[in-house]
Design an enzyme around this catalytic site. Structure first.
Site, PDB file in Angstrom:
ATOM      1  N   GLN A 151      -9.451-111.643 -77.150  1.00  0.00           N
ATOM      2  CA  GLN A 151     -10.135-111.308 -78.397  1.00  0.00           C
ATOM      3  C   GLN A 151      -9.233-110.575 -79.391  1.00  0.00           C
ATOM      4  O   GLN A 151      -8.481-109.667 -79.034  1.00  0.00           O
ATOM      5  CB  GLN A 151     -11.372-110.453 -78.084  1.00  0.00           C
ATOM      6  CG  GLN A 151     -12.383-111.215 -77.237  1.00  0.00           C
ATOM      7  CD  GLN A 151     -13.636-110.437 -76.937  1.00  0.00           C
ATOM      8  OE1 GLN A 151     -14.167-110.565 -75.841  1.00  0.00           O
ATOM      9  NE2 GLN A 151     -14.142-109.643 -77.866  1.00  0.00           N
ATOM     10  N   THR A 192     -14.419-112.904 -87.527  1.00  0.00           N
ATOM     11  CA  THR A 192     -15.082-112.243 -88.670  1.00  0.00           C
ATOM     12  C   THR A 192     -15.765-113.242 -89.597  1.00  0.00           C
ATOM     13  O   THR A 192     -16.541-112.832 -90.457  1.00  0.00           O
ATOM     14  CB  THR A 192     -14.116-111.347 -89.485  1.00  0.00           C
ATOM     15  OG1 THR A 192     -13.090-112.163 -90.056  1.00  0.00           O
ATOM     16  CG2 THR A 192     -13.508-110.264 -88.625  1.00  0.00           C
ATOM     17  N   GLU A 198     -18.915-105.392 -73.886  1.00  0.00           N
ATOM     18  CA  GLU A 198     -18.767-106.761 -74.388  1.00  0.00           C
ATOM     19  C   GLU A 198     -19.257-107.817 -73.380  1.00  0.00           C
ATOM     20  O   GLU A 198     -19.933-108.779 -73.741  1.00  0.00           O
ATOM     21  CB  GLU A 198     -17.290-107.003 -74.722  1.00  0.00           C
ATOM     22  CG  GLU A 198     -17.014-108.263 -75.508  1.00  0.00           C
ATOM     23  CD  GLU A 198     -17.306-108.124 -77.005  1.00  0.00           C
ATOM     24  OE1 GLU A 198     -17.872-107.087 -77.419  1.00  0.00           O
ATOM     25  OE2 GLU A 198     -16.965-109.053 -77.745  1.00  0.00           O
ATOM     26  N   THR A 241     -17.488-101.767 -96.585  1.00  0.00           N
ATOM     27  CA  THR A 241     -16.051-101.468 -96.551  1.00  0.00           C
ATOM     28  C   THR A 241     -15.376-101.880 -95.243  1.00  0.00           C
ATOM     29  O   THR A 241     -14.156-101.843 -95.139  1.00  0.00           O
ATOM     30  CB  THR A 241     -15.834 -99.948 -96.739  1.00  0.00           C
ATOM     31  OG1 THR A 241     -16.680 -99.274 -95.793  1.00  0.00           O
ATOM     32  CG2 THR A 241     -16.191 -99.500 -98.148  1.00  0.00           C
ATOM     33  N   SER A 293     -17.822 -92.999 -98.481  1.00  0.00           N
ATOM     34  CA  SER A 293     -17.526 -94.006 -99.519  1.00  0.00           C
ATOM     35  C   SER A 293     -18.481 -93.935-100.702  1.00  0.00           C
ATOM     36  O   SER A 293     -18.115 -94.365-101.804  1.00  0.00           O
ATOM     37  CB  SER A 293     -17.638 -95.412 -98.913  1.00  0.00           C
ATOM     38  OG  SER A 293     -16.827 -95.533 -97.777  1.00  0.00           O
ATOM     39  N   HIS A 350     -10.962-115.420 -81.864  1.00  0.00           N
ATOM     40  CA  HIS A 350     -11.136-115.165 -80.427  1.00  0.00           C
ATOM     41  C   HIS A 350     -10.905-116.471 -79.654  1.00  0.00           C
ATOM     42  O   HIS A 350     -11.495-117.516 -79.971  1.00  0.00           O
ATOM     43  CB  HIS A 350     -12.566-114.700 -80.129  1.00  0.00           C
ATOM     44  CG  HIS A 350     -12.873-113.310 -80.615  1.00  0.00           C
ATOM     45  ND1 HIS A 350     -11.932-112.455 -81.148  1.00  0.00           N
ATOM     46  CD2 HIS A 350     -14.050-112.612 -80.615  1.00  0.00           C
ATOM     47  CE1 HIS A 350     -12.511-111.300 -81.460  1.00  0.00           C
ATOM     48  NE2 HIS A 350     -13.785-111.372 -81.155  1.00  0.00           N
ATOM     49  N   CYS A 386     -19.590-111.643 -81.709  1.00  0.00           N
ATOM     50  CA  CYS A 386     -18.562-112.616 -82.135  1.00  0.00           C
ATOM     51  C   CYS A 386     -18.019-113.459 -80.971  1.00  0.00           C
ATOM     52  O   CYS A 386     -17.605-114.598 -81.166  1.00  0.00           O
ATOM     53  CB  CYS A 386     -17.421-111.889 -82.845  1.00  0.00           C
ATOM     54  SG  CYS A 386     -16.845-110.415 -81.997  1.00  0.00           S
TER      55      CYS A 386
HETATM   56  P1  NAP Z   1     -16.101-101.325 -89.281  1.00  0.00           P
HETATM   57  O1  NAP Z   1     -14.894-102.021 -89.768  1.00  0.00           O
HETATM   58  O2  NAP Z   1     -15.950-100.079 -88.482  1.00  0.00           O
HETATM   59  O3  NAP Z   1     -17.072-101.011 -90.545  1.00  0.00           O
HETATM   60  C1  NAP Z   1     -18.214-100.198 -90.418  1.00  0.00           C
HETATM   61  C2  NAP Z   1     -18.936-100.098 -91.746  1.00  0.00           C
HETATM   62  O4  NAP Z   1     -20.086 -99.260 -91.572  1.00  0.00           O
HETATM   63  C3  NAP Z   1     -18.119 -99.457 -92.875  1.00  0.00           C
HETATM   64  O5  NAP Z   1     -18.497 -99.971 -94.114  1.00  0.00           O
HETATM   65  C4  NAP Z   1     -18.532 -97.984 -92.787  1.00  0.00           C
HETATM   66  O6  NAP Z   1     -18.421 -97.301 -94.026  1.00  0.00           O
HETATM   67  C5  NAP Z   1     -20.016 -98.129 -92.438  1.00  0.00           C
HETATM   68  N1  NAP Z   1     -20.490 -96.912 -91.758  1.00  0.00           N
HETATM   69  C6  NAP Z   1     -19.912 -96.263 -90.704  1.00  0.00           C
HETATM   70  N2  NAP Z   1     -20.629 -95.170 -90.373  1.00  0.00           N
HETATM   71  C7  NAP Z   1     -21.681 -95.134 -91.230  1.00  0.00           C
HETATM   72  C8  NAP Z   1     -22.764 -94.226 -91.434  1.00  0.00           C
HETATM   73  N3  NAP Z   1     -22.913 -93.143 -90.655  1.00  0.00           N
HETATM   74  N4  NAP Z   1     -23.667 -94.493 -92.411  1.00  0.00           N
HETATM   75  C9  NAP Z   1     -23.520 -95.580 -93.205  1.00  0.00           C
HETATM   76  N5  NAP Z   1     -22.498 -96.460 -93.095  1.00  0.00           N
HETATM   77  C10 NAP Z   1     -21.594 -96.243 -92.116  1.00  0.00           C
HETATM   78  O7  NAP Z   1     -16.985-102.303 -88.365  1.00  0.00           O
HETATM   79  P2  NAP Z   1     -17.036-103.916 -88.378  1.00  0.00           P
HETATM   80  O8  NAP Z   1     -16.014-104.478 -87.467  1.00  0.00           O
HETATM   81  O9  NAP Z   1     -17.092-104.391 -89.783  1.00  0.00           O
HETATM   82  O10 NAP Z   1     -18.421-104.181 -87.645  1.00  0.00           O
HETATM   83  C11 NAP Z   1     -19.677-103.978 -88.280  1.00  0.00           C
HETATM   84  C12 NAP Z   1     -20.790-104.399 -87.317  1.00  0.00           C
HETATM   85  O11 NAP Z   1     -20.644-105.780 -87.030  1.00  0.00           O
HETATM   86  C13 NAP Z   1     -20.752-103.668 -85.972  1.00  0.00           C
HETATM   87  O12 NAP Z   1     -22.065-103.474 -85.513  1.00  0.00           O
HETATM   88  C14 NAP Z   1     -19.992-104.645 -85.079  1.00  0.00           C
HETATM   89  O13 NAP Z   1     -20.296-104.481 -83.735  1.00  0.00           O
HETATM   90  C15 NAP Z   1     -20.484-105.969 -85.617  1.00  0.00           C
HETATM   91  N6  NAP Z   1     -19.579-107.118 -85.441  1.00  0.00           N
HETATM   92  C16 NAP Z   1     -18.253-107.025 -85.738  1.00  0.00           C
HETATM   93  C17 NAP Z   1     -17.448-108.157 -85.617  1.00  0.00           C
HETATM   94  C18 NAP Z   1     -15.962-108.152 -85.920  1.00  0.00           C
HETATM   95  O14 NAP Z   1     -15.304-109.167 -85.656  1.00  0.00           O
HETATM   96  N7  NAP Z   1     -15.398-107.066 -86.447  1.00  0.00           N
HETATM   97  C19 NAP Z   1     -18.004-109.356 -85.181  1.00  0.00           C
HETATM   98  C20 NAP Z   1     -19.379-109.414 -84.902  1.00  0.00           C
HETATM   99  C21 NAP Z   1     -20.158-108.290 -85.037  1.00  0.00           C
HETATM  100  P3  NAP Z   1     -17.203 -96.286 -94.378  1.00  0.00           P
HETATM  101  O15 NAP Z   1     -16.026 -97.132 -94.753  1.00  0.00           O
HETATM  102  O16 NAP Z   1     -17.761 -95.519 -95.523  1.00  0.00           O
HETATM  103  O17 NAP Z   1     -16.968 -95.466 -93.147  1.00  0.00           O
END
Ligand code: NAP
Length: 353
Positions: A177, A332, A203, A12, A40, A243, A150
């Site tokens: 970023q 992303t 970061e 999500t 969720s 970025h 990223c």
């Molecule tokens: P996000 O938008 O906060 O999404 C987090 C996801 O993890 C959601 O599906 C959430 O589900 C789930 N989640 C949260 N707490 C949880 C729990 N206790 N148990 C199981 N599932 C849980 O984060 P994001 O930006 O997509 O990033 C995800 C990962 O990729 C992170 O480690 C981040 O550092 C890394 N990352 C992000 C980017 C970027 O550009 N955003 C780039 C590179 C790497 P719910 O909706 O149910 O809460």
């Protein structure tokens, strides 16, 4: 070609949504399970992904799929792509690897562990051999493969051909970023509108360590980190995706702008040769206009949209061993979901799935 079943953890979030988008019609993979937190689980995907932020609608065939818990009992599959927050990823990804799943992770939890590959398929596909070391060390039937942060992603791709040709001595990067890099619900509008925030937790150290690991060499079944000096300043700016990074480079060998453009333009790597479906034909696109790259114009660059890094403003530094440039990569897509999918394709092509 037999399709491989895939499960998405964190379906999500901002990265999870991109994964759903990129995998919903994938020629090699078939989504069998989507998982997120207890908030969720049990809901249909359309009800769980309330903060859907992508311009395309939720794929029709996934709208009514039920979201499950991030537990191997509910979400195991031969391939698991994890977009979980790092603190959750540490234990959860281990459980999936123990259960025999190949876990491709976007989280930072395992990136720097000695027996865990940190891979950009165009840059260091040979580091995949750490999977054997990991299985031997940890007694897992599955494994964990990671890919970089990223911000490090675009930087590393551009540094790779320059390092190969001119040998890096020192790198200084300053970043601008996008807010989607902070996940959902993200940085509050009141804090980022009309503003720049000159701090992103952890970061700068991630950029430094991960760049040196990915550009390191395999020696005696471990990665010897690249030894050039590197420093970073990371800033959050009011851009939705993409970025931007301004980079100052010092090289050990004399460097000139035309030759740098040539090595960047010619850079390709293994994914195109292997015919990986998400590989852009040109991983690096060089722009000659004085005012490019720009996030709105260049973030979706590439034959696989969003998978190429765009570089411009390549110009001499203060002596014959220095250089300046500006790059943009989609945080992303190339910085997250896209590189994860490309890594999964690499694992498939190398018979690791
Ligand atoms: P996000 O938008 O906060 O999404 C987090 C996801 O993890 C959601 O599906 C959430 O589900 C789930 N989640 C949260 N707490 C949880 C729990 N206790 N148990 C199981 N599932 C849980 O984060 P994001 O930006 O997509 O990033 C995800 C990962 O990729 C992170 O480690 C981040 O550092 C890394 N990352 C992000 C980017 C970027 O550009 N955003 C780039 C590179 C790497 P719910 O909706 O149910 O809460």
């Amino acid at each position: 070609m037999k399709k491989i079943d895939v499960s998405i953890l964190g379906c999500t979030g901002t990265v999870g949504q991109r994964l759903v988008e990129m995998l919903s019609n994938h020629p090699w993979f078939n989504i069998v399970s989507i998982a997120a937190s207890e908030r969720s689980s049990g809901k249909t995907y359309k009800d769980a992904a309330v903060n859907w932020y992508l311009p395309e609608d939720i794929p029709e065939d996934l709208r009514d799929m039920t979201v499950v818990n991030t537990d191997p009992g509910e979400a195991a599959a031969p391939l698991v792509i994890s977009a979980l927050p790092s603190d959750i990823a540490k234990e959860t990804e281990r459980k999936f690897a123990e259960a025999g799943c190949v876990v491709e992770s976007k989280a930072s939890a395992y990136r720097l562990e000695k027996d865990v590959p940190l891979i950009i398929p165009e840059v260091n596909p040979d580091h995949i051999q750490l999977v054997d070391v990991q299985r031997e060390n940890r007694n897992w039937d599955g494994c964990i493969v990671t890919d970089p942060n990223c911000t490090a992603m675009g930087l590393i791709m551009v540094l790779k051909p320059i390092h190969d040709r001119f040998k890096l001595d020192m790198v200084y990067v300053s970043t601008m970023q996008a807010i989607s890099g902070a996940g959902l619900p993200g940085v509050p509008g009141l804090l980022i509108t009309d503003n720049i925030i000159p701090y992103i937790k952890d970061e700068e150290q991630k950029v430094i360590n991960e760049t040196r690991k990915v550009l390191g060499k395999m020696e005696n079944k471990q990665v010897k980190f690249a030894d050039f000096k590197i420093a970073a300043s990371c800033n959050r700016v009011p851009v939705v995706e993409g970025h931007t990074e301004t980079v100052f480079i010092k090289t050990k060998e004399p460097v000139n702008v035309e030759e740098v453009k040539k090595v960047l333009n010619e850079f390709q790597g293994e994914p195109v040769k292997l015919g990986l479906p998400t590989a852009p034909k040109k991983p690096i696109i060089v722009r000659d206009e004085i005012d490019r790259p720009q996030p709105r114009l260049d973030r979706m660059a590439g034959t696989a949209p969003g998978m190429s890094v765009t570089v411009g403003r390549i110009r001499p530094g203060f002596d014959e061993n220095s250089l300046l440039l500006t790059l943009i990569s989609h945080n992303t897509i190339r910085g997250a979901a896209g590189n994860a999918v490309l890594n999964a394709e690499l694992l498939y092509a190398k018979n690791l799935l």
